[in-house]
Design a protein around this motif. Structure first.
Motif, PDB file in Angstrom:
ATOM      1  N   ALA A 544      -6.735  13.316  -0.614  1.00 11.99           N
ATOM      2  CA  ALA A 544      -6.834  11.996  -1.428  1.00 11.99           C
ATOM      3  C   ALA A 544      -5.475  11.825  -2.420  1.00 11.99           C
ATOM      4  CB  ALA A 544      -7.807  12.178  -2.500  1.00 11.99           C
ATOM      5  N   LEU A 545      -5.018  12.824  -2.676  1.00 14.68           N
ATOM      6  CA  LEU A 545      -3.503  12.486  -3.265  1.00 14.68           C
ATOM      7  C   LEU A 545      -2.518  12.258  -2.240  1.00 14.68           C
ATOM      8  CD1 LEU A 545      -1.618  13.069  -5.693  1.00 14.68           C
ATOM      9  CD2 LEU A 545      -1.271  15.524  -5.064  1.00 14.68           C
ATOM     10  N   LEU A 546      -2.467  12.735  -0.943  1.00 12.78           N
ATOM     11  CA  LEU A 546      -1.331  12.225  -0.017  1.00 12.78           C
ATOM     12  C   LEU A 546      -1.579  11.035   0.231  1.00 12.78           C
ATOM     13  CD1 LEU A 546      -1.444  15.632   1.904  1.00 12.78           C
ATOM     14  CD2 LEU A 546       0.110  14.997   0.244  1.00 12.78           C
ATOM     15  N   VAL A 547      -2.839  10.262   0.509  1.00 10.80           N
ATOM     16  CA  VAL A 547      -2.991   8.742   0.588  1.00 10.80           C
ATOM     17  C   VAL A 547      -2.899   8.021  -0.481  1.00 10.80           C
ATOM     18  CG1 VAL A 547      -4.253   9.879   2.826  1.00 10.80           C
ATOM     19  CG2 VAL A 547      -5.574   9.115   0.621  1.00 10.80           C
ATOM     20  N   GLN A 548      -2.829   8.367  -1.581  1.00 10.56           N
ATOM     21  CA  GLN A 548      -2.751   7.455  -2.868  1.00 10.56           C
ATOM     22  C   GLN A 548      -1.651   6.779  -2.804  1.00 10.56           C
ATOM     23  OE1 GLN A 548      -5.131   7.150  -4.984  1.00 10.56           O
ATOM     24  NE2 GLN A 548      -4.108   6.302  -6.676  1.00 10.56           N
ATOM     25  N   PRO A 549      -1.545   5.385  -2.630  1.00 11.60           N
ATOM     26  CA  PRO A 549      -0.283   4.720  -2.439  1.00 11.60           C
ATOM     27  C   PRO A 549       0.383   4.668  -3.942  1.00 11.60           C
ATOM     28  CG  PRO A 549      -2.070   3.112  -2.962  1.00 11.60           C
ATOM     29  CD  PRO A 549      -2.611   4.657  -2.767  1.00 11.60           C
ATOM     30  N   ARG A 550       1.583   4.297  -3.894  1.00 11.79           N
ATOM     31  CA  ARG A 550       2.438   4.294  -4.987  1.00 11.79           C
ATOM     32  C   ARG A 550       2.320   2.729  -5.536  1.00 11.79           C
ATOM     33  NH1 ARG A 550       5.769   7.875  -2.398  1.00 11.79           N
ATOM     34  NH2 ARG A 550       6.500   9.641  -3.959  1.00 11.79           N
ATOM     35  N   PRO A 551       2.095   2.738  -7.007  1.00 13.36           N
ATOM     36  CA  PRO A 551       2.038   1.379  -7.559  1.00 13.36           C
ATOM     37  C   PRO A 551       3.200   0.304  -7.327  1.00 13.36           C
ATOM     38  CG  PRO A 551       2.324   2.733  -9.443  1.00 13.36           C
ATOM     39  CD  PRO A 551       2.247   3.898  -7.912  1.00 13.36           C
ATOM     40  N   ASP A 552       2.879  -0.950  -7.144  1.00 11.72           N
ATOM     41  CA  ASP A 552       3.881  -1.942  -6.916  1.00 11.72           C
ATOM     42  C   ASP A 552       4.671  -2.269  -8.228  1.00 11.72           C
ATOM     43  OD1 ASP A 552       3.561  -2.420  -4.009  1.00 11.72           O
ATOM     44  OD2 ASP A 552       1.674  -2.938  -4.844  1.00 11.72           O
ATOM     45  N   ALA A 564       9.105  -2.118 -11.199  1.00  8.96           N
ATOM     46  CA  ALA A 564       8.877  -2.650 -10.088  1.00  8.96           C
ATOM     47  C   ALA A 564       9.342  -1.972  -8.750  1.00  8.96           C
ATOM     48  CB  ALA A 564       9.191  -3.992  -9.929  1.00  8.96           C
ATOM     49  N   ALA A 565       8.529  -1.616  -7.856  1.00 10.63           N
ATOM     50  CA  ALA A 565       8.638  -0.746  -6.559  1.00 10.63           C
ATOM     51  C   ALA A 565       9.780  -1.689  -5.668  1.00 10.63           C
ATOM     52  CB  ALA A 565       7.430  -0.415  -5.953  1.00 10.63           C
ATOM     53  N   LEU A 566      10.758  -0.813  -5.289  1.00  7.03           N
ATOM     54  CA  LEU A 566      11.768  -1.635  -4.193  1.00  7.03           C
ATOM     55  C   LEU A 566      11.464  -1.174  -2.690  1.00  7.03           C
ATOM     56  CD1 LEU A 566      14.961  -1.059  -6.555  1.00  7.03           C
ATOM     57  CD2 LEU A 566      13.238  -2.881  -6.496  1.00  7.03           C
TER      58      LEU A 566
END
Length: 719
Positions: A544-552, A564-566
């Motif tokens: 669940a941690l590994l597939v957790q996306p990074r916030p935009d 903001a994500a680049l």
């Protein structure tokens, strides 16, 4: 009739399956009967954790009713059945955990400041904590004759403002006070929760000089402060800070760069007085006492040497605990040391999982809120992993004594220490990732050197230096201590700067963390082969941690700071002059270990004095972001078109009603209820808030005091 004939075999088969499963479970539990007691603190902790996780009173009452139903179900199974007893005791202990933390939260209730104010007041200094590395002093103060202020506040002063300030002294200050801050970002550190249990109702900064009342309160600094000052005089810089931390728990003189290197290298546990330090003090005291008392033939033959040595070790550990400030981690370690001494005197095996369970149970009953902090989780997870590893047959066989050369025996010990370090790092990784969003990867290697260096060189040399300082002969030992500490700091920087030294991850989902912890405990606490089943929830939780996306997008609770994500995986800040605390918080929440760029300097970002506008994402997930960064008033009609053309509008002030984004509009009003935000701008946009809707925990709805001096404006000064 035919239907009844068909149902009878099916019901009989189901009954047979149910009985077979029950018998199999009974057999498993019988094989693990010596380990069942280890789950008592786990069950109590589960009740405490459930109270923290569930938001409102109705949920807590509902959980208690469910546990009562489970308890009744266990009684129906039968008290003669081991499974029945397990269900009854488990539900009862978990309910006790819920009631324990609930009662504790109500018991410590104290008024909290409602709004920021600037005010003058007199106060008694409860505790002063110098922070030489920052040029500051932090104090806990008790305001006097001010019913409009909380009974306890935490203040920060410059070092020159608080020269020679001592505990118990009466002072007069003018300070800017504010309520204890909540988490600025989702999954961030919630100081308001900790402040509630510490009964701190406000935090603030002293403005101007501090008035001192001559002759009032304490005039001599406490022993802990005098000892820390003496150590700093002997050893400069961060080395002196670590030396003081090992003796008194005072970490204020350690520079931020060196402290961060210790964290990244997996050596930060050496800075907090815990099991390693208390064990070393108790062990050295016992060894010295045994050697001295063994010289007396009568005592030795009467069998008094061991009990007296244990008593001396307990007294030394207690004195060390009081000297270090008797913080919760130190007290927890001292309790564990006392349990070890009792087991030792009773002729029982000293280091067992039962000892760890007893220590955890005592701490949870005494301070149930400590379960929510990383200190409790990390320390007990580490000790549990170490003992479970060394109780296993393969490790016992590997470390068993045999007829071999000294070099091979030493190498075997080093390999055993390395294996232990690796197991501990694996056990601590989920906890570190959940709380700090980072985990050191080379900590096992670093600790192979650091732990022996600290235990057998630094601490004995420092103890001898302090002892010989009484006759003015401590200088040689201080030189040894300083050189060893410099080597420790060099090791920390070398490991921390190595490529891939730290794994960074975004927010760990709460359910995934719970699964990982449950799976890890299942692996560590059981003994028979069914322990391997714990690998399943552990793997699911980590997945669940590994597939957790990074916030935009990340937005702090005050709306001023946006990350903001680049496209390359890094992040950029809207306000590039943000301080280190904001940058570190943003990097942790984003799960990146790289400097944050300046958003306004990027080619795809358009900025003027008042706003920045850019696109986030690609294709159908492309979103237009409009963020304010100015302070000038802009009329609603002038903003309407720009807001309507943006998917997300973000501002740290109130926006006029004409300004409405296509998907979300974030301003001061909405942030007051949501707190910081993490935005995921995919095909189905999602916003995760730092504050839960309907959160009924007492630190969210405290008794509030407003203060009666200058209220600091919280609105937009331009409106």
């Amino acid at each position: 009739m035919a239907t009844r004939q068909l149902q009878t075999p099916i019901a009989a088969r189901l009954t047979s399956i149910w009985r077979g499963a029950g018998d199999a479970l009974e057999t498993r539990l019988e094989a693990e009967r010596e380990r069942i007691g280890l789950w008592l603190p786990v069950t109590l902790g589960a009740g405490i954790a459930a109270w923290f996780a569930l938001p409102a009173t109705a949920h807590w009452i509902g959980l208690l009713l469910l546990l009562a139903a489970g308890l009744c179900g266990g009684l129906l199974i039968g008290w003669q059945s081991r499974l029945g007893r397990l269900v009854v005791v488990g539900c009862g202990v978990m309910a006790a955990g819920v009631l324990l933390i609930w009662t504790r939260a109500v018991w410590v209730a104290a008024p909290v400041l409602a709004v920021p104010v600037v005010t003058e007041f007199s106060a008694i200094v409860e505790r002063a904590e110098p922070l030489p590395a920052k040029g500051q002093v932090r104090i806990l103060a008790l305001p006097q004759n001010r019913a409009d202020l909380p009974p306890r506040v935490r203040l920060t002063l410059r070092s020159e403002q608080a020269a020679t300030l001592t505990d118990g002294e009466t002072i007069g200050v003018r300070a800017r006070l504010m309520p204890p801050p909540t988490a600025s970002l989702p999954s961030g550190y919630d100081f308001a929760q900790r402040a509630w249990f510490d009964r701190i109702g406000a935090v603030g900064t002293v403005l101007g000089d501090v008035s001192r009342v001559p002759g009032a309160g304490a005039t001599t600094p406490p022993l802990r402060a005098r000892l820390s000052a003496h150590i700093h005089e002997q050893v400069d810089g961060s080395a002196g800070g670590i030396a003081a931390a090992l003796v008194t728990g005072d970490r204020g003189a350690i520079s931020e760069a060196d402290e961060e290197a210790m964290r990244r290298s997996g050596l930060a546990h050496l800075l907090s007085i815990s099991g390693l330090h208390v064990t070393a003090v108790v062990g050295f005291a016992m060894l010295l006492t045994m050697r001295l008392l063994a010289l007396n033939r009568r005592l030795a033959l009467a069998g008094y040497v061991l009990p007296l040595a244990a008593a001396a070790g307990a007294l030394a550990g207690g004195g060390y605990t009081l000297l270090a400030g008797a913080e919760v981690p130190t007290l927890r370690s001292f309790i564990a040391a006392l349990l070890v001494l009792v087991a030792f005197l009773m002729g029982r095996e000293a280091l067992t999982l039962r000892l760890v369970a007893a220590g955890a149970l005592i701490v949870l009953i005494w301070r149930p809120e400590s379960l929510a902090g990383p200190s409790f989780q990390l320390s007990f997870a580490a000790v549990t992993a170490i003992i479970a590893l060394h109780e296993s047959r393969p490790m016992r066989a590997f470390l068993a004594r045999r007829d071999e050369s000294v070099a091979i025996r030493l190498g075997r010990g080093v390999v055993g220490l390395l294996i232990t370090g690796l197991v501990v790092e694996i056990a601590l990784a989920p906890i570190a990732l959940f709380h700090f969003h980072k985990a050191g990867l080379y900590g096992a290697l670093a600790n192979v050197v650091a732990i022996p260096l600290t235990t057998f060189v630094i601490m004995p040399a420092e103890a001898l230096a302090l002892l010989f300082d009484s006759v003015g002969l401590g200088a040689p030992f201080w030189w040894i201590t300083e050189q060893a500490l410099l080597a420790l700091i060099g090791l920390a920087h070398g490991v921390a700067d190595a490529p891939g030294a730290v794994a960074m991850m975004p927010s760990f989902p709460g359910w995934g963390f719970a699964l990982a912890i449950f799976g890890g405990l299942w692996l560590l606490l059981w003994k028979t082969p069914w322990r391997r089943a714990g690998a399943v929830p552990l793997a699911i939780g980590m997945a669940a941690l590994l597939v957790q996306p990074r916030p935009d997008l990340l937005v702090t609770g005050d709306g001023r700071h946006i990350a903001a994500a680049l496209p390359d995986g890094s992040y950029a800040l809207l306000r590039d002059r943000a301080g280190d605390y904001v940058r570190d918080s943003m990097a942790e929440a984003a799960g990146v270990d790289a400097p944050l760029a300046a958003l306004a300097e990027l080619d795809h970002v358009e900025c003027n004095r008042d706003f920045c506008r850019w696109s986030q994402g690609e294709g159908s997930a492309r979103r237009i972001i409009l963020a304010s960064r100015g302070r000038d008033r802009i009329e609603g009609p002038e903003m309407a078109a720009a807001c309507a053309a943006a998917d997300v509008v973000i501002s740290d002030r109130w926006l006029p009603h004409e300004c409405v984004g296509r998907w979300m509009t974030i301003d001061r009003d909405s942030l007051a209820t949501s707190g910081g935000l993490a935005l995921y701008l995919g095909e189905k946009p999602e916003a995760v808030a730092a504050l839960k809707a309907g959160d009924g925990h007492p630190w969210r709805l405290p008794q509030q005091l407003s203060g009666n001096d200058e209220a600091i404006p919280t609105g937009d000064p331009a409106r």
